[in-house]
Design a protein around this motif. Sequence first.
Motif: not given
Lengths: 49, 307
Positions: B243-258
Amino acid sequence: MDEHEKRVVGTFLLLIGVILLGLALEFGDVEAVGKLVEEIFGVVKSGLP
Amino acid sequence: MSKEKVVAFLKKAKPPLWLVRKIVQGGFFVLLNCAILGVNPVPLLLPVLECLGMRSKVVGCSLGAIQIYLSRPEAPLLAVGLLIVIAVILGRSSCAWVCPFGFVMDLIALMNRKPIRVSRPTDSTFKKAKYGILLVIFLVSGSLALSLIYQPSTGEAYKKALGSLAEGPFCAFCPAGSFFVTLPEAIMYFWGMAPGGIGEQLRGLPPTFWIRLIILAGVFYAAYYVPRAWCRYVCPLGAFLALFSRFSLLGIVRSPARCDKCGKCNAACPMNIRVADFRGKVSHPECIYCLECIYACDKKALKLKFP
């Protein structure tokens, strides 16, 4: 909800969490939790003698 | 051997992520259960299935504590506060790296080399079940707390009627409790008994004991065929964190260019998340930050980001 809005909501939730922790410290909840963790709860034993 | 050569060797001999994660999970398993070695418990409630009935526990389970608090009735300030703070900062990463029951689930999944890939519609439907379970827990515990506050006599009667469910509607059937407490307690109980009396004692055990064992067997069976089936579909603690983790500060970022959309990240994800479909931050409530997707990506299109 975009990334910026999610960060704002996240910060707000974090603030609520910190306030709750502050209240827990204020009302002696930490000592109560300490006792709770030291206890062994029978509820999970499901009536084993 | 020079320092540079050692660093180069270590970089080349990069251990597989599953092994690193198992070592960390195993380390936490020992750390959270070192009361058996004489370490004193600490007043900390973590979002992990560390059953409060365990003799070896050093910390407690947040959800178990919330249920016990509501049955008294008291405000579970520390439990809820810690849950929110941990979920907002670290998301559901405790499920993948700290939870002792998650560790057991992963060990069972390791035994099966050909796990079942659940179809997307079935998966997304089943994932809603854990929110239903969480709702039922809060309805039972919340109604008990309110009745004890506003109508103590009715509340006491309600508590009596609930029996073992009063102190924990979920704990009474939690498979983590069955595995870490009920089974060892039962083994210890039968170990110390005189031979010949076991049959009699088995017949005398309450129905809840057998229900617990059947649930535990079902959870293990599901975990063998579907990785993290318990965490994905049933765990109410995971639902609370989600419920809360969608607002988490930790995240995985996907680079669409790569990213070349090879789909390796999707296949690697034990929670069946379509990582390759995200733009920018992968902020999925089901993500447990096991980092399997990052490790599977050859193009380095995924990376961990904080905040």
